[in-house]
Design a protein around this motif. Structure first.
Motif, short mmCIF file in Angstrom:
data_model
loop_
_atom_site.label_atom_id
_atom_site.label_comp_id
_atom_site.label_asym_id
_atom_site.label_seq_id
_atom_site.Cartn_x
_atom_site.Cartn_y
_atom_site.Cartn_z
N PHE A 224 35.80 42.83 58.64
CA PHE A 224 36.71 42.64 59.77
C PHE A 224 36.60 41.21 60.32
N LEU A 225 35.38 40.73 60.47
CA LEU A 225 35.18 39.36 60.96
C LEU A 225 35.74 38.34 59.98
N ALA A 226 35.55 38.59 58.69
CA ALA A 226 36.08 37.67 57.68
C ALA A 226 37.60 37.61 57.75
N GLY A 227 38.23 38.77 57.93
CA GLY A 227 39.69 38.79 58.06
C GLY A 227 40.15 38.02 59.28
N MET A 228 39.45 38.20 60.41
CA MET A 228 39.77 37.43 61.61
C MET A 228 39.62 35.94 61.36
N GLU A 266 28.77 43.77 43.60
CA GLU A 266 29.44 44.37 44.75
C GLU A 266 29.45 43.44 45.97
N PRO A 267 28.30 42.84 46.36
CA PRO A 267 28.36 41.89 47.48
C PRO A 267 29.28 40.70 47.22
N VAL A 268 29.32 40.22 45.98
CA VAL A 268 30.20 39.08 45.67
C VAL A 268 31.66 39.48 45.89
N VAL A 269 32.02 40.68 45.45
CA VAL A 269 33.40 41.15 45.65
C VAL A 269 33.73 41.24 47.13
N VAL A 270 32.84 41.82 47.91
CA VAL A 270 33.09 42.02 49.34
C VAL A 270 33.02 40.70 50.10
N LEU A 271 32.02 39.88 49.80
CA LEU A 271 31.82 38.65 50.57
C LEU A 271 32.82 37.56 50.23
N LEU A 272 33.23 37.46 48.98
CA LEU A 272 34.05 36.33 48.55
C LEU A 272 35.41 36.74 47.95
N TYR A 273 35.38 37.73 47.07
CA TYR A 273 36.58 38.04 46.29
C TYR A 273 37.69 38.63 47.15
N PHE A 274 37.38 39.63 47.96
CA PHE A 274 38.42 40.24 48.79
C PHE A 274 38.98 39.26 49.83
N PRO A 275 38.13 38.49 50.53
CA PRO A 275 38.72 37.49 51.43
C PRO A 275 39.63 36.51 50.70
N LEU A 276 39.25 36.14 49.45
CA LEU A 276 40.11 35.25 48.68
C LEU A 276 41.44 35.90 48.37
N LEU A 277 41.44 37.20 48.08
CA LEU A 277 42.70 37.90 47.83
C LEU A 277 43.60 37.88 49.07
N ILE A 278 42.99 38.02 50.26
CA ILE A 278 43.78 37.95 51.50
C ILE A 278 44.39 36.56 51.64
N VAL A 279 43.59 35.54 51.39
CA VAL A 279 44.06 34.15 51.49
C VAL A 279 45.20 33.90 50.52
N LEU A 280 45.05 34.37 49.28
CA LEU A 280 46.09 34.18 48.27
C LEU A 280 47.32 35.04 48.58
N GLY A 281 47.08 36.27 49.02
CA GLY A 281 48.19 37.17 49.31
C GLY A 281 49.05 36.69 50.46
#
Length: 366
Positions: A224-228, A266-281
């Protein structure tokens, strides 16, 4: 190429055009919801190392990250102009009708499950507590036959509980934080994700049960904080990936094999990959041919998420009794997923949308 979300002329630099919408992110939310449905079918039958979508549960972390981005996007420029009561009303109208519906659906399938008689083992008083806690979204892990889920009647509600906590924290103080403090909190929460993964033997699957309750806090805190932070920092990357390309990237994470390297992957996906998908999306261009599909996926994702698990308990009883072979299972899972998608659509059209419209109109009159 990096671009910034453009502010309104009469607002501060960190706000966006109110009519701007990120349809690709809506589409990805739908992909994530469908992946969770298939994951829940599969986990009932196969152990993680034999489950082709063994990391489907990580879609919840994507939901959390997207939620942080969307909440900041929707409220950052106006939360200072509304009361806490008004904010909470808006969030309750958006989220709680399906919390109630999912609880009632879960109760009905619990009582009338054709493959299980667990209902008969519950005293009236305990069942009433289970029902009330589910309707009010109060964790009550008291159903041993359902692995002490926080919400035995509506298992996915555990993530909604943490969404509510995040929304409350956002309204009380998170929206006031500077980007620097927000960044530091996100880093600290990221360390928490690593701690959870290490403590749980390399898995971030917790949060849904009484035993793993605080894992949910760790998962919502970081994502949630990363999305913010993505929104507040205007981290938007323009790309030509489009909906199909980003959906493939999403599925690569969820279809990732379950291995001894989970403590890292799993931490790499959560910490970096998903936020990157939000940025790209947020920066990707959506072709008109996929616009309606993305809008539909965005609308259907929450109803699908909140209604599907009632069927999973029935499927678990069916599988335990009849042990269908692989070909039968393939047919059941494909047809079951399509039927759940259809049921979610009917729930959206005939319940969620009308109820939210009614509550919104009532709120405006009060």
């Amino acid at each position: 190429m990096t671009t910034q979300i453009q502010p309104n002329q009469n607002s501060n630099p960190e706000t966006v055009k109110p009519k701007q919408h990120f349809e690709i992110l809506d589409g990805l939310r739908g992909i994530a919801a469908l992946a969770i449905v298939v994951f829940h079918f599969m986990e009932i039958v196969y152990p993680p190392n034999e489950n082709f979508i063994a990391h489907g549960f990580l879609a919840v972390d994507f939901f959390f990250c997207l939620s942080g981005f969307v909440i900041a996007y929707a409220y950052h420029d106006r939360i200072g102009k509304m009361t806490l009561k008004e904010f909470f009303k808006l969030r309750l109208i958006r989220l709680h009708p399906l919390v109630i519906f999912g609880s009632i659906l879960g109760l009905l399938t619990f009582i009338f499950d054709p493959f299980s008689n667990h209902f008969q083992n519950y005293e009236t008083g305990k069942l009433i507590l289970v029902i009330v806690s589910s309707l009010l979204l109060i964790p009550f892990p008291a159903m041993p036959d359902r692995y002490f889920n926080l919400f035995g009647l509506s298992a996915p509600a555990w993530s909604l509980f943490w969404e509510y906590i995040a929304n409350i924290c956002y309204a009380l103080f998170l929206h006031k934080l500077s980007r620097r403090i927000l960044f530091l909190l996100t880093i600290l929460a990221g360390a928490g994700i690593c701690f959870i993964s290490n403590r749980a033997g390399g898995s971030l699957m917790g949060g849904w049960s009484g035993e793993t309750f605080w894992d949910g806090f760790g998962r919502i805190s970081y994502s949630f904080l990363a999305g913010m932070l993505i929104y507040r920092s205007n981290w938007i990357i323009e790309s030509k990936l489009g909906f199909v390309g980003l959906s493939i990237l999403m599925l690569l994470a969820l279809l990732m094999p379950f291995t001894s390297w989970n403590w890292l992957s799993e931490p790499v996906v959560v910490l970096l990959y998903f936020p990157l998908l939000i940025v790209l999306g947020a920066g990707a261009k959506l072709s008109e041919s996929f616009r309606k599909l993305c809008v539909f996926f965005g609308k259907i994702s929450y109803p699908l998420y909140m209604t599907h698990y009632a069927v999973m308990w029935i499927f678990a009883g069916y599988y335990a009794k009849y042990k269908p072979d692989a070909s039968q299972l393939t047919f059941i899972i494909i047809i079951g997923t399509l039927l759940l998608l259809g049921f979610a659509y009917l729930t959206m059209v005939f319940y969620d949308t009308p109820v939210r419209k009614y509550l919104t109109e009532r709120r405006k009159k009060i």
